[in-house]
Design a protein around this motif. Structure first.
Motif, PDB file in Angstrom:
ATOM      1  N   ASP A 224       1.345  -0.923   0.126  1.00 53.01           N
ATOM      2  CA  ASP A 224       0.415  -0.200  -0.202  1.00 53.01           C
ATOM      3  C   ASP A 224       0.589   1.228   0.251  1.00 53.01           C
ATOM      4  OD1 ASP A 224      -2.419  -1.276  -0.011  1.00 53.01           O
ATOM      5  OD2 ASP A 224      -2.004  -1.567   2.075  1.00 53.01           O
ATOM      6  N   MET A 225       1.371   1.630  -0.999  1.00 57.18           N
ATOM      7  CA  MET A 225       1.703   2.914  -0.982  1.00 57.18           C
ATOM      8  C   MET A 225       1.515   4.807  -1.435  1.00 57.18           C
ATOM      9  SD  MET A 225       5.677   3.472  -2.200  1.00 57.18           S
ATOM     10  CE  MET A 225       6.094   2.032  -3.012  1.00 57.18           C
ATOM     11  N   MET A 226       1.514   4.821  -0.464  1.00 56.21           N
ATOM     12  CA  MET A 226       0.972   5.922   0.153  1.00 56.21           C
ATOM     13  C   MET A 226       1.213   7.186  -0.669  1.00 56.21           C
ATOM     14  SD  MET A 226       0.521   6.285   3.770  1.00 56.21           S
ATOM     15  CE  MET A 226       2.673   6.766   4.558  1.00 56.21           C
ATOM     16  N   THR A 227       0.948   8.711  -1.382  1.00 56.82           N
ATOM     17  CA  THR A 227       1.242   9.348  -1.884  1.00 56.82           C
ATOM     18  C   THR A 227       1.108  10.747  -1.775  1.00 56.82           C
ATOM     19  OG1 THR A 227       1.180   7.985  -3.697  1.00 56.82           O
ATOM     20  CG2 THR A 227       1.709   9.359  -4.978  1.00 56.82           C
ATOM     21  N   GLN A 228       1.894  11.729  -1.986  1.00 56.59           N
ATOM     22  CA  GLN A 228       0.974  13.554  -2.004  1.00 56.59           C
ATOM     23  C   GLN A 228       2.397  14.089  -2.398  1.00 56.59           C
ATOM     24  OE1 GLN A 228       1.898  15.522   1.463  1.00 56.59           O
ATOM     25  NE2 GLN A 228       2.124  13.715   3.278  1.00 56.59           N
ATOM     26  N   LEU A 229       1.963  15.144  -2.911  1.00 53.13           N
ATOM     27  CA  LEU A 229       2.940  16.119  -3.971  1.00 53.13           C
ATOM     28  C   LEU A 229       3.407  17.150  -2.937  1.00 53.13           C
ATOM     29  CD1 LEU A 229       4.465  16.558  -5.977  1.00 53.13           C
ATOM     30  CD2 LEU A 229       2.244  17.970  -6.927  1.00 53.13           C
ATOM     31  N   GLY A 230       4.046  17.668  -2.288  1.00 54.39           N
ATOM     32  CA  GLY A 230       4.227  18.850  -1.421  1.00 54.39           C
ATOM     33  C   GLY A 230       5.931  19.282  -1.630  1.00 54.39           C
ATOM     34  N   LYS A 231       6.073  20.160  -0.611  1.00 58.31           N
ATOM     35  CA  LYS A 231       7.179  20.799  -0.362  1.00 58.31           C
ATOM     36  C   LYS A 231       8.154  19.883   0.988  1.00 58.31           C
ATOM     37  CE  LYS A 231       6.704  24.578  -2.167  1.00 58.31           C
ATOM     38  NZ  LYS A 231       6.699  26.409  -2.612  1.00 58.31           N
ATOM     39  N   PHE A 232       8.618  19.117   0.725  1.00 56.35           N
ATOM     40  CA  PHE A 232       9.739  18.815   1.722  1.00 56.35           C
ATOM     41  C   PHE A 232      11.278  18.919   1.554  1.00 56.35           C
ATOM     42  CE2 PHE A 232       6.269  16.155   0.742  1.00 56.35           C
ATOM     43  CZ  PHE A 232       5.571  15.688   1.980  1.00 56.35           C
ATOM     44  N   ARG A 233      11.491  19.027   3.121  1.00 51.81           N
ATOM     45  CA  ARG A 233      13.212  19.388   3.229  1.00 51.81           C
ATOM     46  C   ARG A 233      14.456  18.183   2.411  1.00 51.81           C
ATOM     47  NH1 ARG A 233      14.806  23.833   5.159  1.00 51.81           N
ATOM     48  NH2 ARG A 233      16.761  23.637   5.430  1.00 51.81           N
ATOM     49  N   PHE A 234      14.498  18.153   1.182  1.00 54.68           N
ATOM     50  CA  PHE A 234      15.434  16.670   0.183  1.00 54.68           C
ATOM     51  C   PHE A 234      16.727  16.952   0.669  1.00 54.68           C
ATOM     52  CE2 PHE A 234      16.523  15.165  -3.988  1.00 54.68           C
ATOM     53  CZ  PHE A 234      15.701  13.875  -3.653  1.00 54.68           C
TER      54      PHE A 234
END
Length: 410
Positions: A224-234
């Motif tokens: 079960d792969m959760m997904t979201q598009l957002g700003k993260f520290r990378f």
């Protein structure tokens, strides 16, 4: 939501020595210090002892829970046993350690009353056999922790300890000891940690889908792969050969850091140029520090599996601690005479149990540590966790690693 639980128990036995004071030269020292960044080397050293680069399978534990339980042992130690604990746990001295221990206790109480979005509940018990001559000053200094228990009634004693752990971890760890574990016990040092953190930016449950997770380059399972598009520290760590992502919890009080070994460009999905084993060999205090601090906020397309891990560690934990330098505590040379004069106690059994659950809301985790029964930027980034990775849960207020884990396979 991700949740974590931990607990530690120490069971004590007999040996002998004498110490003129109680826990320290200044048992009433007060400090506001809560920063535990200095114990990171202990956390990583213990992790690498318990999960060497040749290990396989998933793994999860709480170095913070183990450390706290051993601090309780440190308070009762003397002589060479105290020195070994002090050196391995990166403790400065008894007075400072006791003052920091109390400051952390106050911080835990404050958090309990101020928020339900980010919770760390740390609880400790020093269970002492009824009639056992624990020093009066220890009972006074650790009055909240010390509790008499009738270990001769082994079933009731085990039930009491399990009820304490179960309550503290909100039912996540209902059982940590058995009747046979506690039957020969004079003293049990128990630590439990419960963690609950809601993601600052939660995943949309409707966006979770079945996707491939590559346990090896040629084998995969559906997760079960959760997904979201957002700003993260990378960030990218060339030292580790990995990409790093920080997933913050609400109130910015803590974060999960994910260390994902690099993909080989143009190769099959799941193929890594720096496999997890190689990344683990490179993992150290310096490489982890650089990896976690050199991150920049970017727009990220995040794909992260929903999972739950459970781990129980017993003899391996004792062996790991001995390898790190805590040797006398588990032998007839043990000196715990600061707890009781004229009697020699040594740690007979060590038990550590930890659970973590990660989902769309956040994380839950718990651990009951040691049952040491002393008996004698530039565009959209894609961060797809479709292969084995390491994750670290760190508390921002204390700068300490609460939990560490490896996810290799569903």
């Amino acid at each position: 939501m991700r949740k974590l639980w931990c607990a530690a128990v120490l069971v004590v036995t007999l040996v002998s020595v004498v110490r003129p004071q109680c826990i320290s030269n200044n048992d009433k020292l007060v400090t506001s210090r809560r920063d535990l960044a200095h114990i990171t080397p202990f956390s990583l050293d213990l992790f690498k002892q318990l999960y060497p680069p040749t290990a396989t399978g998933n793994f999860f534990f709480s170095p913070y829970s183990v450390w706290t339980a051993l601090v309780l042992a440190y308070f009762g130690s003397a002589g060479r046993t105290r020195q070994q604990l002090q050196d391995t746990l990166r403790l400065r001295d008894p007075s400072t350690t006791l003052a920091t221990y109390r400051a952390l206790d106050r911080l835990t109480a404050e958090r309990q009353s101020n928020t339900s979005d980010y919770v760390i509940h740390l609880a400790n018990k020093v269970y002492v056999k009824s009639g056992f001559p624990l020093r009066d000053c220890i009972r006074d200094v650790l009055k909240k922790e010390v509790e008499n228990i009738d270990f001769s009634q082994a079933a009731k004693a085990a039930a009491t300890i399990n009820q304490f752990v179960n309550k503290t971890t909100r039912g996540k760890i209902p059982t940590v000891v058995t009747e046979s574990d506690v039957a020969p016990t004079l003293m049990a040092l128990v630590n439990t940690v419960y963690f609950k953190g809601f993601w600052l930016s939660q995943f949309d449950l409707t966006q979770t889908t079945k996707q491939k997770f590559f346990t090896t380059p040629g084998q995969h399972s559906l997760v079960d792969m959760m997904t979201q598009l957002g700003k993260f520290r990378f960030g990218v760590s060339s030292e580790l050969g990995a990409t790093v992502l920080k997933i913050p919890y609400k109130l910015m009080a803590g974060s999960m850091f994910v260390l994902l070994p690099d993909n080989t460009p143009g190769s099959d999905p799941g193929k890594t140029s720096t496999p997890l084993d190689a990344m683990l060999r490179r993992l150290s205090q310096d490489t982890l520090h650089h990896a976690l601090t050199n991150l920049k906020e970017e727009k990220v397309d995040l794909h992260f599996p929903r999972f739950k891990l459970e781990q129980t560690i017993t003899e391996e934990l004792k062996a790991a601690l001995e390898a790190l330098g805590i040797e006398d505590l588990f032998s007839s040379r043990s000196d715990l005479t600061n707890y009781v004069r004229g009697t020699n106690l040594s740690v007979n059994t060590v038990i550590h149990k930890a659970v973590v659950e990660v989902n769309e809301e956040g994380s839950y985790a718990g651990a009951d540590i040691i049952a040491l029964f002393i008996d004698r930027g530039p565009g959209l980034r894609v961060f797809r966790c479709d292969r084995p990775f390491v994750f670290v849960i760190r508390d921002n207020h204390t700068n300490t690693i609460l939990f560490m884990g490896v996810y290799r396979k569903p």
